[in-house]
Design a protein around this motif. Structure first.
Motif, PDB file in Angstrom:
ATOM      1  N   THR A  12       0.861  -1.180   0.000  1.00 21.63           N
ATOM      2  CA  THR A  12       0.000   0.000   0.000  1.00 21.63           C
ATOM      3  C   THR A  12       0.901   1.235   0.000  1.00 21.63           C
ATOM      4  O   THR A  12       2.107   1.134   0.248  1.00 21.63           O
ATOM      5  N   SER A  13       0.305   2.382  -0.256  1.00 25.23           N
ATOM      6  CA  SER A  13       1.103   3.602  -0.214  1.00 25.23           C
ATOM      7  C   SER A  13       1.698   3.800   1.177  1.00 25.23           C
ATOM      8  O   SER A  13       2.836   4.252   1.314  1.00 25.23           O
ATOM      9  N   THR A  14       0.977   3.412   2.203  1.00 26.34           N
ATOM     10  CA  THR A  14       1.482   3.549   3.574  1.00 26.34           C
ATOM     11  C   THR A  14       2.654   2.611   3.820  1.00 26.34           C
ATOM     12  O   THR A  14       3.704   3.036   4.315  1.00 26.34           O
ATOM     13  N   SER A  15       2.504   1.334   3.455  1.00 24.15           N
ATOM     14  CA  SER A  15       3.585   0.374   3.719  1.00 24.15           C
ATOM     15  C   SER A  15       4.829   0.705   2.902  1.00 24.15           C
ATOM     16  O   SER A  15       5.958   0.542   3.381  1.00 24.15           O
ATOM     17  N   LEU A  16       4.644   1.201   1.690  1.00 25.91           N
ATOM     18  CA  LEU A  16       5.788   1.562   0.862  1.00 25.91           C
ATOM     19  C   LEU A  16       6.474   2.829   1.365  1.00 25.91           C
ATOM     20  O   LEU A  16       7.697   2.921   1.367  1.00 25.91           O
ATOM     21  N   SER A  17       5.674   3.801   1.816  1.00 27.91           N
ATOM     22  CA  SER A  17       6.273   5.053   2.298  1.00 27.91           C
ATOM     23  C   SER A  17       7.109   4.831   3.549  1.00 27.91           C
ATOM     24  O   SER A  17       8.052   5.578   3.806  1.00 27.91           O
ATOM     25  N   GLU A  18       6.799   3.782   4.309  1.00 24.87           N
ATOM     26  CA  GLU A  18       7.604   3.464   5.490  1.00 24.87           C
ATOM     27  C   GLU A  18       8.989   2.961   5.116  1.00 24.87           C
ATOM     28  O   GLU A  18       9.911   3.005   5.922  1.00 24.87           O
ATOM     29  N   GLN A  25       1.959  10.592   0.501  1.00 24.80           N
ATOM     30  CA  GLN A  25       1.294  11.254  -0.616  1.00 24.80           C
ATOM     31  C   GLN A  25       2.126  11.142  -1.900  1.00 24.80           C
ATOM     32  O   GLN A  25       1.584  10.916  -2.982  1.00 24.80           O
ATOM     33  N   ALA A  26       3.443  11.292  -1.787  1.00 27.52           N
ATOM     34  CA  ALA A  26       4.319  11.161  -2.960  1.00 27.52           C
ATOM     35  C   ALA A  26       4.282   9.730  -3.489  1.00 27.52           C
ATOM     36  O   ALA A  26       4.228   9.514  -4.703  1.00 27.52           O
ATOM     37  N   VAL A  27       4.298   8.771  -2.581  1.00 22.34           N
ATOM     38  CA  VAL A  27       4.218   7.365  -2.987  1.00 22.34           C
ATOM     39  C   VAL A  27       2.889   7.103  -3.688  1.00 22.34           C
ATOM     40  O   VAL A  27       2.842   6.447  -4.736  1.00 22.34           O
ATOM     41  N   ALA A  28       1.800   7.634  -3.136  1.00 25.12           N
ATOM     42  CA  ALA A  28       0.477   7.438  -3.732  1.00 25.12           C
ATOM     43  C   ALA A  28       0.431   8.007  -5.148  1.00 25.12           C
ATOM     44  O   ALA A  28      -0.144   7.392  -6.059  1.00 25.12           O
ATOM     45  N   LYS A  29       1.055   9.163  -5.358  1.00 30.15           N
ATOM     46  CA  LYS A  29       1.080   9.756  -6.701  1.00 30.15           C
ATOM     47  C   LYS A  29       1.867   8.875  -7.669  1.00 30.15           C
ATOM     48  O   LYS A  29       1.463   8.665  -8.808  1.00 30.15           O
ATOM     49  N   HIS A  30       3.010   8.361  -7.219  1.00 33.00           N
ATOM     50  CA  HIS A  30       3.805   7.475  -8.070  1.00 33.00           C
ATOM     51  C   HIS A  30       3.036   6.196  -8.384  1.00 33.00           C
ATOM     52  O   HIS A  30       3.053   5.710  -9.518  1.00 33.00           O
ATOM     53  N   LEU A  31       2.369   5.648  -7.394  1.00 31.77           N
ATOM     54  CA  LEU A  31       1.590   4.434  -7.609  1.00 31.77           C
ATOM     55  C   LEU A  31       0.452   4.677  -8.601  1.00 31.77           C
ATOM     56  O   LEU A  31       0.137   3.809  -9.413  1.00 31.77           O
ATOM     57  N   ALA A  32      -0.154   5.859  -8.539  1.00 32.15           N
ATOM     58  CA  ALA A  32      -1.224   6.191  -9.476  1.00 32.15           C
ATOM     59  C   ALA A  32      -0.690   6.210 -10.912  1.00 32.15           C
ATOM     60  O   ALA A  32      -1.362   5.738 -11.836  1.00 32.15           O
ATOM     61  N   VAL A  33       0.512   6.722 -11.094  1.00 31.79           N
ATOM     62  CA  VAL A  33       1.120   6.742 -12.425  1.00 31.79           C
ATOM     63  C   VAL A  33       1.405   5.309 -12.884  1.00 31.79           C
ATOM     64  O   VAL A  33       1.111   4.940 -14.025  1.00 31.79           O
ATOM     65  N   LEU A  34       1.972   4.501 -11.994  1.00 28.32           N
ATOM     66  CA  LEU A  34       2.259   3.106 -12.346  1.00 28.32           C
ATOM     67  C   LEU A  34       0.979   2.359 -12.712  1.00 28.32           C
ATOM     68  O   LEU A  34       0.971   1.544 -13.642  1.00 28.32           O
ATOM     69  N   GLU A  35      -0.108   2.654 -12.013  1.00 28.00           N
ATOM     70  CA  GLU A  35      -1.390   2.021 -12.335  1.00 28.00           C
ATOM     71  C   GLU A  35      -1.897   2.519 -13.694  1.00 28.00           C
ATOM     72  O   GLU A  35      -2.351   1.731 -14.531  1.00 28.00           O
ATOM     73  N   THR A  43      -6.117  -3.631  -5.888  1.00 23.56           N
ATOM     74  CA  THR A  43      -7.302  -4.213  -5.269  1.00 23.56           C
ATOM     75  C   THR A  43      -7.560  -3.462  -3.969  1.00 23.56           C
ATOM     76  O   THR A  43      -6.619  -3.095  -3.259  1.00 23.56           O
ATOM     77  N   PRO A  44      -8.830  -3.218  -3.657  1.00 23.03           N
ATOM     78  CA  PRO A  44      -9.139  -2.548  -2.397  1.00 23.03           C
ATOM     79  C   PRO A  44      -8.737  -3.426  -1.216  1.00 23.03           C
ATOM     80  O   PRO A  44      -8.852  -4.649  -1.264  1.00 23.03           O
ATOM     81  N   SER A  45      -8.229  -2.787  -0.171  1.00 25.34           N
ATOM     82  CA  SER A  45      -7.856  -3.502   1.050  1.00 25.34           C
ATOM     83  C   SER A  45      -8.260  -2.623   2.226  1.00 25.34           C
ATOM     84  O   SER A  45      -7.479  -1.786   2.689  1.00 25.34           O
ATOM     85  N   GLY A  46      -9.497  -2.790   2.670  1.00 23.84           N
ATOM     86  CA  GLY A  46     -10.012  -1.921   3.730  1.00 23.84           C
ATOM     87  C   GLY A  46     -10.099  -0.497   3.207  1.00 23.84           C
ATOM     88  O   GLY A  46     -10.659  -0.242   2.146  1.00 23.84           O
ATOM     89  N   ARG A  47      -9.481   0.440   3.942  1.00 26.72           N
ATOM     90  CA  ARG A  47      -9.506   1.839   3.518  1.00 26.72           C
ATOM     91  C   ARG A  47      -8.392   2.158   2.525  1.00 26.72           C
ATOM     92  O   ARG A  47      -8.341   3.254   1.994  1.00 26.72           O
ATOM     93  N   GLU A  48      -7.489   1.211   2.305  1.00 29.83           N
ATOM     94  CA  GLU A  48      -6.365   1.461   1.409  1.00 29.83           C
ATOM     95  C   GLU A  48      -6.503   0.642   0.130  1.00 29.83           C
ATOM     96  O   GLU A  48      -7.416  -0.167  -0.013  1.00 29.83           O
ATOM     97  N   ARG A  49      -5.573   0.891  -0.760  1.00 27.77           N
ATOM     98  CA  ARG A  49      -5.518   0.166  -2.026  1.00 27.77           C
ATOM     99  C   ARG A  49      -4.233  -0.646  -2.029  1.00 27.77           C
ATOM    100  O   ARG A  49      -3.171  -0.130  -1.730  1.00 27.77           O
TER     101      ARG A  49
END
Length: 91
Positions: A12-18, A25-35, A43-49
């Motif tokens: 997730t963006s949280t686990s990767l940012s750690e 937020q930067a990780v989430a933006k990069h992940l959005a580009v990769l997607e 895949t949805p995972s609770g409140r995260e992707r």
């Protein structure tokens, strides 16, 4: 980021940012580009992707980059041969 996803299988963006020196937020933006370019699936995972690398798409991208690299190597080798010929003809 792709290396981390490949090593762990997903993230997730949280686990990767750690694990990275950037914000979630930067990780989430990069992940959005990769997607968006098809290198990851989500895949949805609770409140995260939860992001997974699309290994087939990654293999296609690597093959394309390799082909481009080979083409540039050939061009540069040709330029080198031309430059060497010009240098020899000057002598």
């Amino acid at each position: 980021m792709l290396d981390l996803l490949l090593a762990s299988g997903s993230g997730t963006s949280t686990s990767l940012s750690e694990q990275l020196p950037v914000s979630r937020q930067a990780v989430a933006k990069h992940l959005a580009v990769l997607e968006r370019v098809g290198l990851t699936r989500v895949t949805p995972s609770g409140r995260e992707r939860l992001y997974h690398v699309d290994e087939a798409q990654l293999a296609r991208a690597v093959a394309q980059l390799s082909a481009v690299g080979e083409a540039w190597d050939a061009r540069l080798a040709r330029i080198k041969r031309i430059a060497e010929t010009i240098q020899r003809n000057k002598k």
